[in-house]
Design a protein around this motif. Structure first.
Motif, PDB file in Angstrom:
ATOM      1  N   CYS A   1       1.345  -1.620   0.239  1.00 34.93           N
ATOM      2  CA  CYS A   1       0.003  -0.163  -0.066  1.00 34.93           C
ATOM      3  C   CYS A   1       0.874   0.722  -0.384  1.00 34.93           C
ATOM      4  N   GLY A   2       2.044   1.369   0.265  1.00 38.56           N
ATOM      5  CA  GLY A   2       3.381   2.341   0.629  1.00 38.56           C
ATOM      6  C   GLY A   2       3.194   3.197   1.004  1.00 38.56           C
ATOM      7  N   GLY A   3       3.049   2.275   2.627  1.00 40.99           N
ATOM      8  CA  GLY A   3       2.876   2.738   3.853  1.00 40.99           C
ATOM      9  C   GLY A   3       4.281   3.507   4.303  1.00 40.99           C
ATOM     10  N   SER A   4       4.830   2.347   4.255  1.00 40.44           N
ATOM     11  CA  SER A   4       6.462   1.877   5.230  1.00 40.44           C
ATOM     12  C   SER A   4       7.420   1.678   4.012  1.00 40.44           C
ATOM     13  N   ALA A   5       8.324   1.715   4.573  1.00 40.98           N
ATOM     14  CA  ALA A   5       9.370   1.177   3.792  1.00 40.98           C
ATOM     15  C   ALA A   5      10.476   0.524   4.956  1.00 40.98           C
ATOM     16  N   VAL A   6      11.276  -0.030   4.809  1.00 36.07           N
ATOM     17  CA  VAL A   6      11.893  -0.862   5.491  1.00 36.07           C
ATOM     18  C   VAL A   6      13.961  -1.289   5.116  1.00 36.07           C
ATOM     19  N   ALA A   7      14.153  -0.942   6.095  1.00 36.43           N
ATOM     20  CA  ALA A   7      15.877  -0.904   5.588  1.00 36.43           C
ATOM     21  C   ALA A   7      16.369  -2.289   6.681  1.00 36.43           C
ATOM     22  N   LEU A   8      17.205  -3.065   6.223  1.00 38.26           N
ATOM     23  CA  LEU A   8      18.518  -3.803   7.281  1.00 38.26           C
ATOM     24  C   LEU A   8      19.579  -3.097   7.703  1.00 38.26           C
ATOM     25  N   VAL A   9      19.999  -2.710   8.629  1.00 35.21           N
ATOM     26  CA  VAL A   9      21.142  -1.908   8.940  1.00 35.21           C
ATOM     27  C   VAL A   9      21.931  -3.032  10.289  1.00 35.21           C
ATOM     28  N   ASP A  10      23.283  -2.643  10.222  1.00 36.76           N
ATOM     29  CA  ASP A  10      24.316  -3.025  11.529  1.00 36.76           C
ATOM     30  C   ASP A  10      24.128  -2.349  12.280  1.00 36.76           C
ATOM     31  N   ASP A  11      23.156  -0.704  12.886  1.00 37.85           N
ATOM     32  CA  ASP A  11      23.366   0.361  13.379  1.00 37.85           C
ATOM     33  C   ASP A  11      22.631   0.474  13.631  1.00 37.85           C
ATOM     34  N   PRO A  12      21.137   1.068  14.169  1.00 35.91           N
ATOM     35  CA  PRO A  12      19.908   1.720  13.785  1.00 35.91           C
ATOM     36  C   PRO A  12      20.255   3.642  13.836  1.00 35.91           C
ATOM     37  N   ALA A  13      21.183   4.410  14.967  1.00 41.64           N
ATOM     38  CA  ALA A  13      21.115   5.067  15.172  1.00 41.64           C
ATOM     39  C   ALA A  13      21.561   6.410  13.653  1.00 41.64           C
ATOM     40  N   PRO A  14      22.961   5.992  12.787  1.00 43.25           N
ATOM     41  CA  PRO A  14      22.837   6.487  11.619  1.00 43.25           C
ATOM     42  C   PRO A  14      21.424   6.721  10.623  1.00 43.25           C
ATOM     43  N   VAL A  15      20.711   5.478  10.560  1.00 44.13           N
ATOM     44  CA  VAL A  15      20.217   5.284   9.175  1.00 44.13           C
ATOM     45  C   VAL A  15      18.311   6.636   9.938  1.00 44.13           C
ATOM     46  N   LEU A  16      18.366   6.024  11.262  1.00 42.70           N
ATOM     47  CA  LEU A  16      17.050   6.754  12.040  1.00 42.70           C
ATOM     48  C   LEU A  16      17.651   8.145  11.916  1.00 42.70           C
ATOM     49  N   ALA A  17      18.673   8.929  12.173  1.00 40.64           N
ATOM     50  CA  ALA A  17      18.775  10.299  12.062  1.00 40.64           C
ATOM     51  C   ALA A  17      19.195  10.645  10.303  1.00 40.64           C
ATOM     52  N   ALA A  18      19.457   9.885   9.292  1.00 42.03           N
ATOM     53  CA  ALA A  18      19.051  10.299   8.108  1.00 42.03           C
ATOM     54  C   ALA A  18      17.818  10.157   7.597  1.00 42.03           C
ATOM     55  N   ILE A  19      16.764   9.602   7.887  1.00 41.90           N
ATOM     56  CA  ILE A  19      15.777   9.569   7.265  1.00 41.90           C
ATOM     57  C   ILE A  19      14.910  10.036   8.343  1.00 41.90           C
ATOM     58  N   ARG A  20      15.865  10.560   9.552  1.00 45.84           N
ATOM     59  CA  ARG A  20      14.541  11.669  10.448  1.00 45.84           C
ATOM     60  C   ARG A  20      15.059  13.116   9.879  1.00 45.84           C
ATOM     61  N   ALA A  21      16.496  13.690   9.383  1.00 48.45           N
ATOM     62  CA  ALA A  21      16.639  14.912   8.689  1.00 48.45           C
ATOM     63  C   ALA A  21      15.438  14.791   7.265  1.00 48.45           C
ATOM     64  N   GLN A  22      15.626  14.237   6.849  1.00 42.68           N
ATOM     65  CA  GLN A  22      14.431  14.117   5.515  1.00 42.68           C
ATOM     66  C   GLN A  22      12.482  14.212   5.440  1.00 42.68           C
TER      67      GLN A  22
END
Length: 299
Positions: free
Chosen positions: A259-280
């Protein structure tokens, strides 16, 4: 007497668009979900709070199916609603568990999945069953719709660290994506090579998880996103999330669900990925899943 039932949400890691054509899909239960509290009502009626509309109708249907004629139920969600993360299925599984406990007769796994799917189809008529099954069974599952439907629990060699981001898409945009996916599935013959490739990614991704080869799993997620992008099954919001996740160091990322509601990322460390997404400007959260992800997840 009161009873408490809960169920985890779910995320589709690979293969969701191929599922309707008989290919594999790969799903994992999330460590957050829905809790339903049930207690006996003084009158012969089912009273529901915390939900309304079709969701309330689904809960009332489940009460009828389970032979409960007098109950007050309250649903509590720790899971984002309507974002492709299994909130409908989790509600139905948690409701079944609460009602079964209230009547003093537990359900077998098969009964739980059968009833929960009937409730889920009040909310999502075209449900394949993978959501209810994953929310009921927990852990990581490879699912084939069939016929006959088959599923396999995947033992994770190491936990999967995920970041899930909400696209914020409105109803019209999500309807367009869902329609595009529906057309592809109804025209399965014309899209057979694509559907097989998506299903192969899911089947091979299950092997990656069993081996602990997360880099390979991440590559399959990226390849899946590329296929979805080139076939009109992504959108600018999801693409922006996925690009940000990769810039933040994600091993792979893709849209999750249809339905296009979400995306999922596989990560080693969530912190920098969370920061990069939230910055957008997107809402995102981290989740760890494994074989040990509980069948019941408290809200």
């Amino acid at each position: 007497m009161s009873a408490l039932g809960s169920a985890p949400g779910k995320v589709l890691l690979l293969g969701e668009h191929a599922l309707g054509a008989g290919h594999a899909a790969l799903a994992a239960a999330l460590p957050l979900g829905v809790t339903v509290r049930a207690e006996r009502h003084a009158e012969a009626r089912i009273e529901v709070s915390g939900i309304s509309g079709l969701a309330e109708h689904a809960v009332q249907l489940l009460a009828v199916r389970l032979g409960v004629i007098s109950a007050r139920l309250e649903a509590d969600f720790a899971l984002p609603l309507g974002c492709g993360l299994g909130s409908a299925a989790a509600l139905c599984v948690a409701t079944c568990r609460a009602l079964a406990q209230l009547r003093g007769r537990p359900l077998s796994d098969a009964e739980l999945c059968e009833h929960a799917l009937a409730g889920e189809r009040v909310l999502r008529r075209a449900s394949t069953g993978i959501d209810s099954l994953t929310c009921a069974r927990g852990g990581v599952l490879r699912f084939h719709r069939g016929p006959p439907a088959r599923h396999f629990s995947i033992a994770t060699a190491r936990p999967l660290s995920l970041v899930i981001a909400l696209s914020g898409l409105g109803g019209d945009a999500r309807a367009r994506l869902s329609s595009a996916g529906d057309r592809m599935r109804t025209e399965a013959q014309a899209h057979a090579p694509l559907l097989k490739q998506l299903g192969d990614h899911a089947r091979e991704g299950a092997d990656d998880i069993a081996k602990g080869d997360l880099k390979s799993l991440g590559r399959r997620m990226d390849e899946t996103h590329a296929l979805l992008f080139h076939n009109g099954l992504s959108c600018p919001e999801l693409d922006a999330i996925i690009l940000a996740a990769r810039r933040g160091g994600a091993l792979g990322a893709k849209p999750t669900g249809t339905c296009g509601g979400s995306a999922v990322a596989l990560v080693d460390d969530p912190a920098p990925v969370l920061a990069a997404i939230r910055a957008q400007g997107f809402v995102a959260f981290a989740a760890e899943v494994s074989t040990a992800t509980p069948r019941e997840a408290c809200a």
